[in-house]
Design an enzyme around this catalytic site. Sequence first.
Site, PDB file in Angstrom:
ATOM      1  N   ARG A 114       0.275  -0.725  -0.034  1.00 20.16           N
ATOM      2  CA  ARG A 114       0.106   0.181   0.238  1.00 20.16           C
ATOM      3  C   ARG A 114       1.258   1.565  -0.123  1.00 20.16           C
ATOM      4  O   ARG A 114       1.647   0.883   0.367  1.00 20.16           O
ATOM      5  CB  ARG A 114      -1.162  -0.119   1.102  1.00 20.16           C
ATOM      6  CG  ARG A 114      -0.260   0.248   2.432  1.00 20.16           C
ATOM      7  CD  ARG A 114       0.047   1.221   2.557  1.00 20.16           C
ATOM      8  NE  ARG A 114       0.579   1.451   4.527  1.00 20.16           N
ATOM      9  CZ  ARG A 114       1.180   2.578   5.094  1.00 20.16           C
ATOM     10  NH1 ARG A 114       1.747   3.151   4.149  1.00 20.16           N
ATOM     11  NH2 ARG A 114       1.580   2.565   6.328  1.00 20.16           N
ATOM     12  N   GLU A 213      -6.435   7.259   7.333  1.00 22.85           N
ATOM     13  CA  GLU A 213      -5.316   8.245   7.983  1.00 22.85           C
ATOM     14  C   GLU A 213      -4.724   9.183   7.059  1.00 22.85           C
ATOM     15  O   GLU A 213      -3.857   9.831   7.333  1.00 22.85           O
ATOM     16  CB  GLU A 213      -3.799   7.162   8.260  1.00 22.85           C
ATOM     17  CG  GLU A 213      -2.516   7.826   9.301  1.00 22.85           C
ATOM     18  CD  GLU A 213      -1.888   7.193   9.705  1.00 22.85           C
ATOM     19  OE1 GLU A 213      -1.915   5.731  10.186  1.00 22.85           O
ATOM     20  OE2 GLU A 213      -0.948   7.768   9.879  1.00 22.85           O
ATOM     21  N   ARG A 217      -5.667   6.082   0.313  1.00 25.16           N
ATOM     22  CA  ARG A 217      -4.412   4.301   0.428  1.00 25.16           C
ATOM     23  C   ARG A 217      -4.952   3.251  -0.499  1.00 25.16           C
ATOM     24  O   ARG A 217      -6.358   3.087  -0.466  1.00 25.16           O
ATOM     25  CB  ARG A 217      -4.913   3.883   1.751  1.00 25.16           C
ATOM     26  CG  ARG A 217      -4.348   4.673   2.833  1.00 25.16           C
ATOM     27  CD  ARG A 217      -3.099   4.687   3.204  1.00 25.16           C
ATOM     28  NE  ARG A 217      -1.811   5.503   4.321  1.00 25.16           N
ATOM     29  CZ  ARG A 217      -1.874   4.966   5.938  1.00 25.16           C
ATOM     30  NH1 ARG A 217      -2.160   3.264   5.920  1.00 25.16           N
ATOM     31  NH2 ARG A 217      -1.348   6.154   6.471  1.00 25.16           N
ATOM     32  N   CYS A 259       0.999  11.208   8.982  1.00 26.67           N
ATOM     33  CA  CYS A 259       1.865  11.282   9.886  1.00 26.67           C
ATOM     34  C   CYS A 259       3.551  10.746   9.288  1.00 26.67           C
ATOM     35  O   CYS A 259       3.689  10.736   8.241  1.00 26.67           O
ATOM     36  CB  CYS A 259       1.713   9.632  10.030  1.00 26.67           C
ATOM     37  SG  CYS A 259       2.910   8.800  11.730  1.00 26.67           S
ATOM     38  N   THR A 261       5.806   9.243   9.745  1.00 28.42           N
ATOM     39  CA  THR A 261       6.887   7.937   9.503  1.00 28.42           C
ATOM     40  C   THR A 261       6.080   7.134   7.870  1.00 28.42           C
ATOM     41  O   THR A 261       6.599   6.144   7.540  1.00 28.42           O
ATOM     42  CB  THR A 261       6.460   6.430  11.009  1.00 28.42           C
ATOM     43  OG1 THR A 261       4.703   6.525  10.448  1.00 28.42           O
ATOM     44  CG2 THR A 261       6.481   7.173  11.936  1.00 28.42           C
ATOM     45  N   ARG A 268       4.207   0.332   2.497  1.00 24.70           N
ATOM     46  CA  ARG A 268       4.270  -0.382   3.002  1.00 24.70           C
ATOM     47  C   ARG A 268       4.060  -1.606   2.746  1.00 24.70           C
ATOM     48  O   ARG A 268       3.091  -1.458   2.078  1.00 24.70           O
ATOM     49  CB  ARG A 268       3.601  -0.682   4.752  1.00 24.70           C
ATOM     50  CG  ARG A 268       3.546  -1.299   6.109  1.00 24.70           C
ATOM     51  CD  ARG A 268       3.445  -1.553   6.831  1.00 24.70           C
ATOM     52  NE  ARG A 268       1.777  -2.160   6.537  1.00 24.70           N
ATOM     53  CZ  ARG A 268       1.943  -3.289   7.571  1.00 24.70           C
ATOM     54  NH1 ARG A 268       3.287  -4.416   7.606  1.00 24.70           N
ATOM     55  NH2 ARG A 268       0.633  -3.831   7.530  1.00 24.70           N
ATOM     56  N   ARG A 297       4.537  -6.938  12.873  1.00 25.95           N
ATOM     57  CA  ARG A 297       3.220  -6.946  12.890  1.00 25.95           C
ATOM     58  C   ARG A 297       2.361  -7.520  13.351  1.00 25.95           C
ATOM     59  O   ARG A 297       2.667  -8.857  12.531  1.00 25.95           O
ATOM     60  CB  ARG A 297       2.745  -5.843  12.543  1.00 25.95           C
ATOM     61  CG  ARG A 297       3.053  -4.137  12.054  1.00 25.95           C
ATOM     62  CD  ARG A 297       2.078  -3.277  11.319  1.00 25.95           C
ATOM     63  NE  ARG A 297       2.830  -2.505  11.302  1.00 25.95           N
ATOM     64  CZ  ARG A 297       2.290  -0.949  10.771  1.00 25.95           C
ATOM     65  NH1 ARG A 297       0.986  -1.073  10.050  1.00 25.95           N
ATOM     66  NH2 ARG A 297       2.952   0.096  10.535  1.00 25.95           N
ATOM     67  N   GLU A 302      -1.699  -2.515  12.681  1.00 31.01           N
ATOM     68  CA  GLU A 302      -0.564  -1.807  13.871  1.00 31.01           C
ATOM     69  C   GLU A 302      -1.358  -2.117  14.990  1.00 31.01           C
ATOM     70  O   GLU A 302      -2.649  -2.378  15.239  1.00 31.01           O
ATOM     71  CB  GLU A 302      -0.887  -0.737  12.814  1.00 31.01           C
ATOM     72  CG  GLU A 302       0.298   0.316  14.500  1.00 31.01           C
ATOM     73  CD  GLU A 302       0.588   2.079  13.308  1.00 31.01           C
ATOM     74  OE1 GLU A 302      -0.561   2.362  12.829  1.00 31.01           O
ATOM     75  OE2 GLU A 302       1.462   2.608  13.531  1.00 31.01           O
TER      76      GLU A 302
END
Length: 344
Positions: A114, A213, A217, A259, A261, A268, A297, A302
């Site tokens: 993703r 988020e 995505r 975010c 990160t 990811r 994970r 998460e």
Amino acid sequence: MNQEFPTFPKECKSMLCKHLTKEVFTSLKDKKTSSGFTLQDAINSGVENIDSGIGVYAGDEESYDTFAALFDPIIEEYHSFSVDDKHKSNLNPNDLKAPNPDPEGKYIVSTRIRVGRNIDNLPLGPAITKEQRNEVEKQVSSALKSMSGTLSGVYYPINGMSEEVSAKLIEDHFLFKAGDRYLEAAGLNRDWPEGRGIFHNDEKTFLVWINEEDQLRIISMQMGGDIKEVFTRLTSAISEIEKSVKFSYNSHIGYITSCPTNLGTAMRASVHIKLPKLAEDMDTFKAITDKHHLQIRGIHGEHSESEGGIYDISNKRRLGVTEVECVQDMYDGVVALIAKEKSL
Ligand code: ADP
Ligand code: DAR
């Protein structure tokens, strides 16, 4: 707005409590971005959740400049990426060296890759207004309606979705729920579920989450370990969507995300993989994942736990590496994990 310098308990280990010194707080506390996003808005998640790993979110691309005194040291520590570094992108699947590492399907249950994307010149989720978020849903769902061939599918707004459809999509790992307490405290659940939804193609191998988020995505996933096929589908989907949606990107920190990160590739690449023997020797397991810049994970996302010796293994690096390198990190690590599992 709270002008008090937050006091963190000694057990707080987040990058927020490490890098928000009194000096940084004093220099930033009266600043706000053009969308009205303040320092308090950026740090609220980490102030309310002292077990955060990071603890900060951006409200718009401008936040990364306005609050650079806080974001830059966090980005440098998390990504080993300095203020003078430049990100680079490579979404060409021909550059990925990845023959299926598990053709017999003994180890890899499923593969998912993703990316997060946000629309240029709009605030990010923590600062977006309800009207702007609805505009994102309208623009992206309309772009998805023109997907063709194996990428064509249907958009399902969460608003009004039946409990039955919702439960089935969540059970299949296809749909997202309202964000966890970290996302809640970042303001990402405001007006839930308005403006949120999921698109998926007929085979459910290509999905787009709208206004989770990040505003998009874009997800490619399938059973088994054909990592290259999953990556190739994702890159085709991204370039199709990009024909009608302009993504927020800059040459320093790459694709802009809420975010820090996820900055850079915002990618990811993960497998759900069965490693029951390695699971009994976590020191060896983690030595391999550390060597290949991988994250472990649980299988429900998460902050979840692994079940039945199945782990979610994914790339940790996202910024300062290309998309091909992210997937190569994951692939090379998975090859090493399978070789070790076979040897035990
Ligand atoms: P993200 O990867 O989108 O940042 P999560 O780690 O929470 O967020 O994963 C989102 C969902 O995708 C979760 O339901 C998780 O179980 C599912 N998922 C992640 N990787 C895989 C995979 N390789 N196969 C199947 N489902 C996956
Ligand atoms: N729980 C937050 C988020 C860290 C990274 N994960 C994301 N962006 N989903 C934390 O600060 O730990």
